[in-house]
Enzyme design. Structure first.
Site, PDB file in Angstrom:
ATOM      1  N   TYR A 133       1.851  36.764  22.437  1.00  0.00           N
ATOM      2  CA  TYR A 133       1.387  35.523  21.829  1.00  0.00           C
ATOM      3  C   TYR A 133       1.873  35.658  20.400  1.00  0.00           C
ATOM      4  CZ  TYR A 133      -0.960  31.876  19.431  1.00  0.00           C
ATOM      5  OH  TYR A 133      -1.318  30.893  18.321  1.00  0.00           O
TER       6      TYR A 133
ATOM      7  N   LYS B 159       4.819  33.979  17.976  1.00  0.00           N
ATOM      8  CA  LYS B 159       4.658  32.876  16.800  1.00  0.00           C
ATOM      9  C   LYS B 159       5.210  33.427  15.805  1.00  0.00           C
ATOM     10  CE  LYS B 159       2.810  29.518  16.647  1.00  0.00           C
ATOM     11  NZ  LYS B 159       3.500  28.240  16.578  1.00  0.00           N
TER      12      LYS B 159
ATOM     13  N   ASN C 228      -9.260  27.843  15.674  1.00  0.00           N
ATOM     14  CA  ASN C 228     -10.072  26.302  15.756  1.00  0.00           C
ATOM     15  C   ASN C 228     -10.953  26.283  16.919  1.00  0.00           C
ATOM     16  OD1 ASN C 228      -7.353  23.991  14.400  1.00  0.00           O
ATOM     17  ND2 ASN C 228      -7.672  25.894  13.859  1.00  0.00           N
TER      18      ASN C 228
ATOM     19  N   PRO D 193     -18.739  35.958  29.551  1.00  0.00           N
ATOM     20  CA  PRO D 193     -18.230  37.273  29.289  1.00  0.00           C
ATOM     21  C   PRO D 193     -17.791  37.243  27.726  1.00  0.00           C
ATOM     22  CG  PRO D 193     -16.800  35.361  30.308  1.00  0.00           C
ATOM     23  CD  PRO D 193     -17.964  34.929  30.221  1.00  0.00           C
TER      24      PRO D 193
ATOM     25  N   ASP E 274       5.687  15.758  24.164  1.00  0.00           N
ATOM     26  CA  ASP E 274       4.825  16.824  24.764  1.00  0.00           C
ATOM     27  C   ASP E 274       5.358  17.001  26.228  1.00  0.00           C
ATOM     28  OD1 ASP E 274       2.371  18.009  26.214  1.00  0.00           O
ATOM     29  OD2 ASP E 274       1.640  17.988  24.254  1.00  0.00           O
TER      30      ASP E 274
ATOM     31  N   GLU F 261       2.787  27.600  23.489  1.00  0.00           N
ATOM     32  CA  GLU F 261       1.823  28.384  24.588  1.00  0.00           C
ATOM     33  C   GLU F 261       1.303  29.315  23.481  1.00  0.00           C
ATOM     34  OE1 GLU F 261       1.655  28.524  27.428  1.00  0.00           O
ATOM     35  OE2 GLU F 261       3.481  27.167  28.261  1.00  0.00           O
TER      36      GLU F 261
ATOM     37  N   PRO G 208      -6.602  44.315  26.028  1.00  0.00           N
ATOM     38  CA  PRO G 208      -5.653  45.301  25.595  1.00  0.00           C
ATOM     39  C   PRO G 208      -5.097  44.907  24.189  1.00  0.00           C
ATOM     40  CG  PRO G 208      -5.156  44.643  27.720  1.00  0.00           C
ATOM     41  CD  PRO G 208      -6.213  43.725  27.306  1.00  0.00           C
TER      42      PRO G 208
ATOM     43  N   THR H  72      -0.214  30.465  13.188  1.00  0.00           N
ATOM     44  CA  THR H  72      -1.425  31.096  13.339  1.00  0.00           C
ATOM     45  C   THR H  72      -1.636  32.274  12.636  1.00  0.00           C
ATOM     46  OG1 THR H  72      -2.672  32.231  14.978  1.00  0.00           O
ATOM     47  CG2 THR H  72      -0.438  32.520  15.183  1.00  0.00           C
ATOM     48  N   ASP H  73      -2.850  32.679  12.201  1.00  0.00           N
ATOM     49  CA  ASP H  73      -3.194  33.850  11.562  1.00  0.00           C
ATOM     50  C   ASP H  73      -2.783  35.041  12.283  1.00  0.00           C
ATOM     51  OD1 ASP H  73      -5.312  33.724  13.171  1.00  0.00           O
ATOM     52  OD2 ASP H  73      -6.892  33.720  11.483  1.00  0.00           O
ATOM     53  N   GLU H  74      -2.943  34.948  13.589  1.00  0.00           N
ATOM     54  CA  GLU H  74      -2.537  36.038  14.427  1.00  0.00           C
ATOM     55  C   GLU H  74      -1.160  37.006  14.126  1.00  0.00           C
ATOM     56  OE1 GLU H  74      -4.037  36.037  18.384  1.00  0.00           O
ATOM     57  OE2 GLU H  74      -5.153  34.230  17.975  1.00  0.00           O
TER      58      GLU H  74
END
Length: 367
Positions: free
Chosen positions: A170, A174, A200, A225, A32, A83, A301, A133-135
């Site tokens: 991001y 990935k 998560n 927020p 790390d 990141e 955005p 990630t699922d993104e």
């Protein structure tokens, strides 16, 4: 086994290491760089174990990676270093390109060079597990968008065959790293496995993310927020369930396969925040309700409206299902933050004080 874990001082990486040290006889090498979101306090007592070793190394440093592989000779790699905060990627994408793409490339090459030195048996048993990630899939049909013959039908879920359509710097970085990893299998025969997980939550989560930010802001009487109308839907996965799944994959998964890991907990963001407020009303009551601190702010955005994972392959092939419901996991999470305020203070070292990130002025380019 001896498992090299990158990003082991981060949120998910530290959960993986805690799981390995507490529930197996395997050894761990934690690699790390200790950026703002990595903290060794997330691994209490790990350094007292003879099965744990920490290497303060950035995955972008190929020379140091070569040294780590030569020194420790791992049986498997679990690659979690990344990141990961979408808002940060909007205003500062360069670090995401460097760590998530260049860093993954360096790690792949260092691992492949090491793998090539192994004898036949060790080569066959070696695994490179890339955690994503699922993104990367973009977003899914939202209930508000159902029209015509879609009404009454079940909404779609991300599967292992879903095409990639990332929306943010991001998720694009990935997605790029996922493509690199799969190319190393196709081109070099390098033994990789990929997992893509949903959102998560749980202990030791850096407080720039929604759930810890809301918990800490609520306790301090600050605004809570919520982007847009708060109707964005996420599938929430308790981090310790994810750690169990990842260990299942690296030890039992099939080379070349992708496994989607989800929590079976689709919730709107506003529902998540209101649930946190309700639990805090019970555990830390005050004169007013915590929900009165909710405020709606300008949306992010390119904000994806819905993510949801079909994790039936994990259930069928690897006999994994999440243990925690959203309600039980969230209560455990809130109780942990209430009991670990010193950790929260220590990880916020002055460089981040839960201010909004990723806010930009978009040019008016018409419809």
């Amino acid at each position: 086994m001896k498992i090299l874990v990158t990003g082991g001082a981060g949120f998910i990486g530290s959960a993986v290491i805690r799981h390995i040290l507490s529930n197996t006889q395997d050894s761990v090498i934690n690699v790390d760089a200790l950026t703002y979101a990595g903290n060794l306090e997330s691994l209490p007592n790990a350094d007292k174990s003879s099965r744990y070793c920490f290497e303060h190394v950035d995955i972008c440093n190929r020379t140091e990676l070569d040294r780590v592989f030569k020194t420790h000779m791992p049986d498997a790699v679990m690659h979690l270093a990344a990141e990961s905060h979408v808002d940060r990627s909007i205003t500062g994408p360069a670090e995401f390109i460097q760590t998530n793409i260049v860093g993954t490339y360096n790690l792949l090459e260092a691992a492949r060079e090491y793998w090539n030195t192994l004898n036949d048996d060790d080569r066959k048993s070696f695994r490179f597990h890339h955690i994503s990630t699922d993104e990367v899939y973009g977003d899914l049909l939202h209930p508000d968008e159902q029209e015509g013959n879609a009404l009454g039908k079940e909404l779609p879920l991300f599967t292992e065959q879903t095409s990639y359509a990332p929306s943010s710097p991001y998720s694009a970085s990935k997605a790029s790293s996922d493509h690199l990893v799969r190319a190393w299998l196709r081109t070099y025969g390098f033994p990789i496995i990929v997992t893509n997980c949903s959102n998560n939550y749980g202990p030791y989560h850096f407080p720039e993310k929604l759930i810890p930010l809301v918990i800490l802001n609520a306790l301090e009487g600050k605004e809570l927020p919520i982007y847009g109308k708060g109707d964005q839907i996420r599938d929430w996965l308790y981090v310790e369930d994810h750690a169990r799944a990842l260990y299942k994959v690296v030890t039992e998964g099939v080379i070349g396969e992708t496994y989607n890991i989800g929590g079976h907990n689709e919730k709107q963001n506003i529902e998540v925040v209101q649930t946190i407020c309700n639990i805090l009303d019970e555990l830390v009551p005050k004169e007013s309700n915590y929900s009165e601190q909710i405020t709606f702010v300008t949306d992010r955005p390119g904000h994806d409206r819905r993510y949801a994972i079909d994790s039936s392959k994990m259930s069928k092939d690897l006999n994994w299902t999440p243990v925690e419901t959203f309600e039980t996991g969230l209560r455990k999470t809130i109780e942990w933050y209430l009991e670990n305020q010193s950790w929260c203070q220590n990880v916020q070292d002055g460089s981040y004080q839960r201010e909004r990130l990723g806010e930009i002025n978009l040019p008016d380019i018409g419809e």
